[in-house]
Design an enzyme around this catalytic site. Structure first.
Site, PDB file in Angstrom:
ATOM      1  N   MET A  40       0.846  -1.193   0.000  1.00 48.44           N
ATOM      2  CA  MET A  40       0.000   0.000   0.000  1.00 48.44           C
ATOM      3  C   MET A  40       0.885   1.248   0.000  1.00 48.44           C
ATOM      4  O   MET A  40       0.451   2.334   0.373  1.00 48.44           O
ATOM      5  CB  MET A  40      -0.944  -0.010   1.206  1.00 48.44           C
ATOM      6  CG  MET A  40      -1.907  -1.203   1.145  1.00 48.44           C
ATOM      7  SD  MET A  40      -3.418  -0.965   2.069  1.00 48.44           S
ATOM      8  CE  MET A  40      -2.789  -0.779   3.706  1.00 48.44           C
ATOM      9  N   LEU A  43       6.646   3.091   1.485  1.00 44.94           N
ATOM     10  CA  LEU A  43       7.580   1.963   1.572  1.00 44.94           C
ATOM     11  C   LEU A  43       8.701   2.214   2.571  1.00 44.94           C
ATOM     12  O   LEU A  43       9.198   3.329   2.690  1.00 44.94           O
ATOM     13  CB  LEU A  43       8.176   1.685   0.184  1.00 44.94           C
ATOM     14  CG  LEU A  43       7.147   1.389  -0.914  1.00 44.94           C
ATOM     15  CD1 LEU A  43       7.857   1.123  -2.241  1.00 44.94           C
ATOM     16  CD2 LEU A  43       6.247   0.212  -0.546  1.00 44.94           C
ATOM     17  N   GLY A  46      11.315  -2.758   5.352  1.00 43.08           N
ATOM     18  CA  GLY A  46      10.615  -4.050   5.368  1.00 43.08           C
ATOM     19  C   GLY A  46      10.098  -4.384   3.972  1.00 43.08           C
ATOM     20  O   GLY A  46      10.237  -5.523   3.498  1.00 43.08           O
ATOM     21  N   HIS A  47       9.520  -3.384   3.287  1.00 40.28           N
ATOM     22  CA  HIS A  47       9.050  -3.625   1.915  1.00 40.28           C
ATOM     23  C   HIS A  47      10.239  -3.934   1.000  1.00 40.28           C
ATOM     24  O   HIS A  47      10.149  -4.804   0.125  1.00 40.28           O
ATOM     25  CB  HIS A  47       8.351  -2.376   1.365  1.00 40.28           C
ATOM     26  CG  HIS A  47       7.057  -2.052   2.041  1.00 40.28           C
ATOM     27  ND1 HIS A  47       6.895  -0.934   2.811  1.00 40.28           N
ATOM     28  CD2 HIS A  47       5.868  -2.700   2.056  1.00 40.28           C
ATOM     29  CE1 HIS A  47       5.655  -0.889   3.262  1.00 40.28           C
ATOM     30  NE2 HIS A  47       5.009  -1.952   2.829  1.00 40.28           N
ATOM     31  N   GLN A 159       5.973 -11.441   6.991  1.00 45.91           N
ATOM     32  CA  GLN A 159       5.453 -12.202   8.130  1.00 45.91           C
ATOM     33  C   GLN A 159       4.824 -11.297   9.190  1.00 45.91           C
ATOM     34  O   GLN A 159       4.054 -11.761  10.017  1.00 45.91           O
ATOM     35  CB  GLN A 159       6.589 -13.057   8.716  1.00 45.91           C
ATOM     36  CG  GLN A 159       6.291 -13.772  10.006  1.00 45.91           C
ATOM     37  CD  GLN A 159       5.178 -14.812   9.884  1.00 45.91           C
ATOM     38  OE1 GLN A 159       4.839 -15.261   8.776  1.00 45.91           O
ATOM     39  NE2 GLN A 159       4.591 -15.188  11.010  1.00 45.91           N
ATOM     40  N   ASP A 161       2.437  -9.358   8.953  1.00 47.42           N
ATOM     41  CA  ASP A 161       0.986  -9.495   8.841  1.00 47.42           C
ATOM     42  C   ASP A 161       0.646 -10.988   8.798  1.00 47.42           C
ATOM     43  O   ASP A 161       0.183 -11.519   7.787  1.00 47.42           O
ATOM     44  CB  ASP A 161       0.495  -8.774   7.584  1.00 47.42           C
ATOM     45  CG  ASP A 161       0.779  -7.284   7.665  1.00 47.42           C
ATOM     46  OD1 ASP A 161       0.239  -6.629   8.570  1.00 47.42           O
ATOM     47  OD2 ASP A 161       1.557  -6.778   6.850  1.00 47.42           O
TER      48      ASP A 161
HETATM   49  O1  PAF Z   1      -0.202  -5.791   3.512  1.00 48.54           O
HETATM   50  C1  PAF Z   1      -0.632  -4.851   2.811  1.00 48.54           C
HETATM   51  O2  PAF Z   1       0.044  -3.843   2.601  1.00 48.54           O
HETATM   52  C2  PAF Z   1      -2.027  -4.954   2.215  1.00 48.54           C
HETATM   53  O3  PAF Z   1      -2.905  -5.602   3.057  1.00 48.54           O
HETATM   54  C3  PAF Z   1      -2.028  -5.596   0.812  1.00 48.54           C
HETATM   55  C4  PAF Z   1      -1.576  -7.046   0.879  1.00 48.54           C
HETATM   56  C5  PAF Z   1      -1.119  -4.823  -0.121  1.00 48.54           C
HETATM   57  C6  PAF Z   1      -3.446  -5.593   0.234  1.00 48.54           C
HETATM   58  O4  PAF Z   1      -3.928  -4.295   0.095  1.00 48.54           O
END
Ligand code: PAF
Length: 291
Positions: A40, A43, A46-47, A159, A161
């Site tokens: 989303m 960033l 972690g991303h 992980q 989430d």
């Molecule tokens: O983890 C996230 O950032 C969101 O839940 C995702 C997987 C991009 C779905 O919108």
């Protein structure tokens, strides 16, 4: 350094993926692999760890950036979610990402919120799902759409989430999506706080208090050799004395089912926690071994 191609509608990203596959084939990879990292935006490192893992597995890396309204219950939470597409694309250029899919809400939901949704069963209504009604329906629905739009061979999640990872894996298995789900370990600050886009909202006092979540999980892990009750008690006592931390839930679940473990459970389990810290909701989890 050339940046990624940025596509903002479905036709554009499908055509960009086709072009990237054809170009890779011409360079000598007849069946190039495509990895998707759904995000989303906003960033952080972690991303970027997800992106690097994706790049290690595939020839073409696609990152989606879409703040999905379907998964937000509170309009304020959606409005406050940090957005900075320019900075995100610049960060991804540094990682050699090929394609960014940053659709508008209209491109994703041309007829308004979808009528057909993917639901996640009882697990989707517990823990995060209990506090955020409809959240996982929104997540699963948008992930299903992203998989159908991009058509990746691999999709990469973090992980942190854990409940989302569990439900996405179930969706992929139950609905036969032809994709492999890869999961990357949580990246943490030096004091243990799990990286999250929401951390930007923590003021200095809340930022200090927020480390109590990972401290609680560590306490649970250390006490796990004395059983479930001891692990929970240790985590709870680590949270005491942090008035800014309002606990939502603390639970020990079976990673195979995401159901709370029995009191006599032995072996691997997942300690999961959610709390509001100075007004910002944070989650974290840690694998523990119960003896
Ligand atoms: O983890 C996230 O950032 C969101 O839940 C995702 C997987 C991009 C779905 O919108």
């Amino acid at each position: 350094m050339t940046g990624p191609v940025v596509a903002s509608d479905i036709d554009a990203i499908r055509s960009a993926v086709r072009t990237a596959r054809a170009a890779a084939a011409q360079r000598g990879t007849p069946t190039p692999r495509v990895a998707l990292v759904p995000t989303m935006g906003a960033l952080h490192d972690g991303h970027l760890a997800l992106v690097r893992h994706a790049a290690s597995l595939a020839d073409i890396v696609v990152v989606s950036i879409f703040v999905n309204p379907l998964q937000f219950g509170q309009p304020d939470d959606l409005a406050l979610y940090p957005r900075d597409l320019e900075a995100d694309v610049a960060a991804l250029a540094g990682e050699g990402v090929d394609l960014v899919f940053a659709p508008t809400e209209r491109a994703m939901y041309p007829d308004g919120p979808t009528v057909v949704r993917v639901t996640g069963g009882p697990v989707a209504n517990d823990l995060e799902g209990r506090s955020r009604r409809g959240h996982f329906e929104g997540v699963l629905t948008v992930v299903a759409k992203l998989l159908n739009i991009v058509g990746p061979d691999v999709v990469v999640f973090g992980q942190k989430d854990a409940q989302q990872v569990f439900l996405v894996k179930r969706m992929v298995r139950d609905l036969d999506f032809p994709v492999t789900v890869e999961v990357v370990e949580t990246v943490r600050e030096s004091d243990g706080l799990a990286l999250s886009s929401r951390n930007r909202r923590l003021d200095p006092r809340a930022r200090i208090a927020a480390r109590a979540l990972s401290s609680a999980l560590e306490a649970a892990a250390s006490a796990a050799d004395r059983g479930v009750d001891a692990a929970v008690a240790a985590a709870q006592s680590a949270l005491m004395g942090e008035p800014l931390v309002q606990l939502d839930y603390l639970a020990i679940v079976d990673p195979a089912t995401f159901q709370p473990v029995d009191d006599d459970h032995r072996g691997r389990a997942l300690a999961v926690i959610a709390a509001t810290v100075g007004g910002t909701r944070l989650i974290d989890n840690e694998l523990i071994v119960l003896a």
